[in-house]
Motif scaffolding. Structure first.
Motif, mmCIF file in Angstrom:
data_model
loop_
_atom_site.group_PDB
_atom_site.id
_atom_site.type_symbol
_atom_site.label_atom_id
_atom_site.label_comp_id
_atom_site.label_asym_id
_atom_site.label_seq_id
_atom_site.Cartn_x
_atom_site.Cartn_y
_atom_site.Cartn_z
ATOM 1 N N HIS A 264 0.840 -1.198 0.000
ATOM 2 C CA HIS A 264 0.000 0.000 0.000
ATOM 3 C C HIS A 264 0.878 1.252 0.000
ATOM 4 C CE1 HIS A 264 -3.405 -2.624 1.234
ATOM 5 N NE2 HIS A 264 -2.438 -3.263 1.881
ATOM 6 N N SER A 265 0.638 2.150 -0.933
ATOM 7 C CA SER A 265 1.378 3.415 -0.984
ATOM 8 C C SER A 265 0.909 4.323 0.149
ATOM 9 C CB SER A 265 1.155 4.104 -2.329
ATOM 10 O OG SER A 265 1.668 3.322 -3.395
ATOM 11 N N VAL A 266 1.852 4.747 1.020
ATOM 12 C CA VAL A 266 1.464 5.540 2.198
ATOM 13 C C VAL A 266 2.377 6.741 2.404
ATOM 14 C CG1 VAL A 266 0.408 3.575 3.408
ATOM 15 C CG2 VAL A 266 2.847 4.047 3.733
ATOM 16 N N LYS A 267 2.998 7.220 1.339
ATOM 17 C CA LYS A 267 3.941 8.331 1.490
ATOM 18 C C LYS A 267 3.327 9.519 2.218
ATOM 19 C CE LYS A 267 6.910 11.526 -1.067
ATOM 20 N NZ LYS A 267 7.271 12.078 -2.396
ATOM 21 N N GLY A 268 2.073 9.804 1.914
ATOM 22 C CA GLY A 268 1.435 10.994 2.456
ATOM 23 C C GLY A 268 1.188 10.991 3.951
ATOM 24 N N ILE A 269 1.257 9.818 4.588
ATOM 25 C CA ILE A 269 0.939 9.767 6.022
ATOM 26 C C ILE A 269 2.169 9.933 6.911
ATOM 27 C CG2 ILE A 269 -0.939 8.156 5.471
ATOM 28 C CD1 ILE A 269 0.724 6.027 7.096
ATOM 29 N N VAL A 270 3.375 9.853 6.345
ATOM 30 C CA VAL A 270 4.587 9.787 7.167
ATOM 31 C C VAL A 270 4.892 11.153 7.776
ATOM 32 C CG1 VAL A 270 7.015 9.134 7.248
ATOM 33 C CG2 VAL A 270 5.455 7.964 5.652
ATOM 34 N N HIS A 271 5.033 11.191 9.084
ATOM 35 C CA HIS A 271 5.285 12.435 9.812
ATOM 36 C C HIS A 271 6.624 13.040 9.385
ATOM 37 C CE1 HIS A 271 5.881 15.189 13.216
ATOM 38 N NE2 HIS A 271 4.577 15.056 13.459
ATOM 39 N N HIS A 272 6.669 14.372 9.336
ATOM 40 C CA HIS A 272 7.884 15.051 8.861
ATOM 41 C C HIS A 272 9.088 14.778 9.760
ATOM 42 C CE1 HIS A 272 7.689 18.223 11.987
ATOM 43 N NE2 HIS A 272 6.384 18.161 11.825
ATOM 44 N N ASP A 273 8.844 14.489 11.047
ATOM 45 C CA ASP A 273 9.958 14.170 11.951
ATOM 46 C C ASP A 273 10.598 12.844 11.551
ATOM 47 O OD1 ASP A 273 11.464 14.458 14.623
ATOM 48 O OD2 ASP A 273 10.505 12.498 14.830
ATOM 49 N N ILE A 274 9.782 11.872 11.172
ATOM 50 C CA ILE A 274 10.314 10.588 10.709
ATOM 51 C C ILE A 274 11.074 10.780 9.409
ATOM 52 C CG2 ILE A 274 9.704 8.273 9.895
ATOM 53 C CD1 ILE A 274 7.306 8.346 11.779
ATOM 54 N N VAL A 275 10.489 11.526 8.484
ATOM 55 C CA VAL A 275 11.140 11.790 7.198
ATOM 56 C C VAL A 275 12.517 12.406 7.420
ATOM 57 C CG1 VAL A 275 11.038 13.170 5.091
ATOM 58 C CG2 VAL A 275 8.982 12.015 5.920
ATOM 59 N N ARG A 276 12.588 13.409 8.277
ATOM 60 C CA ARG A 276 13.846 14.118 8.515
ATOM 61 C C ARG A 276 14.887 13.232 9.197
ATOM 62 N NH1 ARG A 276 16.002 16.168 12.858
ATOM 63 N NH2 ARG A 276 14.083 15.943 14.070
ATOM 64 N N ARG A 277 14.485 12.531 10.261
ATOM 65 C CA ARG A 277 15.464 11.770 11.035
ATOM 66 C C ARG A 277 15.983 10.564 10.254
ATOM 67 N NH1 ARG A 277 13.660 10.878 17.129
ATOM 68 N NH2 ARG A 277 15.838 10.172 17.203
ATOM 69 N N ILE A 278 15.125 9.903 9.494
ATOM 70 C CA ILE A 278 15.603 8.789 8.688
ATOM 71 C C ILE A 278 16.461 9.319 7.538
ATOM 72 C CG2 ILE A 278 14.954 6.807 7.293
ATOM 73 C CD1 ILE A 278 14.362 6.515 10.258
ATOM 74 N N GLY A 279 16.107 10.466 6.985
ATOM 75 C CA GLY A 279 16.937 11.071 5.949
ATOM 76 C C GLY A 279 18.319 11.424 6.470
ATOM 77 N N ASP A 280 18.367 11.983 7.675
ATOM 78 C CA ASP A 280 19.671 12.279 8.287
ATOM 79 C C ASP A 280 20.477 10.999 8.487
ATOM 80 O OD1 ASP A 280 18.990 14.943 8.356
ATOM 81 O OD2 ASP A 280 18.459 14.952 10.500
ATOM 82 N N LEU A 281 19.793 9.919 8.854
ATOM 83 C CA LEU A 281 20.471 8.646 9.095
ATOM 84 C C LEU A 281 21.138 8.126 7.825
ATOM 85 C CD1 LEU A 281 21.025 6.010 10.749
ATOM 86 C CD2 LEU A 281 18.816 5.188 9.889
ATOM 87 N N VAL A 282 20.393 8.043 6.730
ATOM 88 C CA VAL A 282 20.968 7.450 5.521
ATOM 89 C C VAL A 282 22.081 8.324 4.963
ATOM 90 C CG1 VAL A 282 18.899 6.142 4.977
ATOM 91 C CG2 VAL A 282 19.160 8.437 4.016
ATOM 92 N N GLN A 283 21.982 9.637 5.142
ATOM 93 C CA GLN A 283 23.071 10.501 4.697
ATOM 94 C C GLN A 283 24.301 10.324 5.570
ATOM 95 O OE1 GLN A 283 20.852 14.386 4.366
ATOM 96 N NE2 GLN A 283 21.699 14.328 2.299
#
Length: 352
Positions: A264-283
């Protein structure tokens, strides 16, 4: 001399290998069509290159792809990130939630037994490194005998093993490209639906035959393994059980072998804090094309409050999980976004 159990397990693994090989042409054709379609939308040219690569040309530049493999992350990065214990240590260093876990080998089964007793709940046993797609993984480990079976199975893929608590709840995959969040999917576990005529084992066989025919709904077979047997046993069932018509039964804990209707595509539900912290992690981990798996919780809330744990990070994660979804109309065009990024940022491309 091999025991009867060992022979049966080897035969089962051999059958799984044959099942996976039968689906290789389907996987190859699916990805070929995927990249050709994305290239066409971008106005690029495509040709099949040697070594099983797809060559894509645009504006005097060339890039190469192979299924989900992109020319961004090197082999050494992939090898390092395949070490699950190293990844957990990296997550914890950034105050990110992970499942309780312990590393061990077959000579250290006592440590795994103590861990299982200490957590007082079901556990997952898997190879510590070097595998993907659910290979060597057993969920629903609840006792010493099951632990030993799971450990022997996982050790067939490598000597170093990992046991971790089994976290309940949905499984999510968050996809990042050079630190940019591009998609998220919820992956439900594989299931079969009864018809009042066939056993679970027979329904699994029918599902595998269906996956070999168009339209494409999955790129892996639904394997009968320890994970499936444990999942059924926890529900008081076996492969011989004949479900009633319309009765839907989850048959595995690991989600890797599910089908399009389970994604199920759920991109729109992901909280911006999760987006940011996981993005910081992979970088921070220097992963350019990353798929991060979260288990459980509510992704509409911040990471520290949502109840999820980070289960794994994958280099060159399977793009097909994001395209084979229940509602293709709302699927994020991941291959197109990738090609746009490569050519517009002039990264992962070369001049022929």
């Amino acid at each position: 001399m091999f025991s009867r159990l060992t022979r049966a397990r080897r035969l089962l693994d051999f059958q799984s290998v044959l099942q996976r090989r039968r689906m290789l042409p389907i996987r190859a054709a699916f990805y070929d069509n995927l990249w050709r379609s994305a290239a066409s939308d971008l106005g690029a040219e495509v040709e099949v290159a040697r070594l099983g690569l797809i060559r894509i040309r645009r504006d005097g530049l060339v890039t190469h792809v192979q299924r989900s493999n992109l020319p961004l992350d090197d082999a050494l990065t992939s090898l390092v990130i395949s070490d699950k214990l190293f990844c957990y240590e990296s997550f914890l260093a950034r105050d990110l939630p992970v499942p309780r876990h312990a590393a061990f080998t077959l000579t250290e089964l006592g440590q795994a037994e103590a861990f299982l007793a200490r957590i007082g709940q079901a556990a997952v046993v898997k190879p510590l490194a070097g595998t993907g797609g659910g290979m060597g993984v057993t969920t629903g480990v609840i006792d010493k005998a099951g632990l030993h079976r799971a450990a022997r199975y996982a050790a067939g893929f490598g000597p170093n093993l990992l046991i971790e608590e089994e976290v309940s709840g949905p499984s999510y995959r968050l996809l990042y490209l050079d630190g940019q969040f591009i998609d998220a999917i919820r992956r439900d576990p594989p299931s079969v639906t009864g018809d009042d005529k066939h056993s679970i084992g027979q329904l699994v066989g029918r599902e595998n035959r269906r996956r070999l025919a168009p339209p494409v709904t999955a790129l892996s077979p639904l394997r009968i393994d320890s994970d499936m047997k444990n999942t059924l046993a926890r529900a008081g069932l076996s492969l011989a059980y004949r479900p009633a018509k319309g009765e839907r039964l989850v048959v595995k804990g690991a989600v890797n072998e599910n089908t399009a209707s389970d994604n199920h595509s759920v991109k729109g539900i992901v909280h911006h804090d999760i987006v940011r912290r996981i993005g910081d992690l992979v970088q921070a981990m220097a992963i350019r094309f990353a798929g991060v798996d979260l288990i459980g919780g509510d992704l509409t809330r911040p990471l520290g409050e949502c109840g999820s744990v980070i289960n794994e990070v994958n280099v060159n994660p399977g793009i097909h999980h994001h395209m084979l979804v229940r509602d293709p109309a709302i699927a994020v065009p991941v291959p197109l976004l990738i090609l746009e990024h490569l050519f517009e940022e002039r990264t992962g491309v070369m001049m022929p």
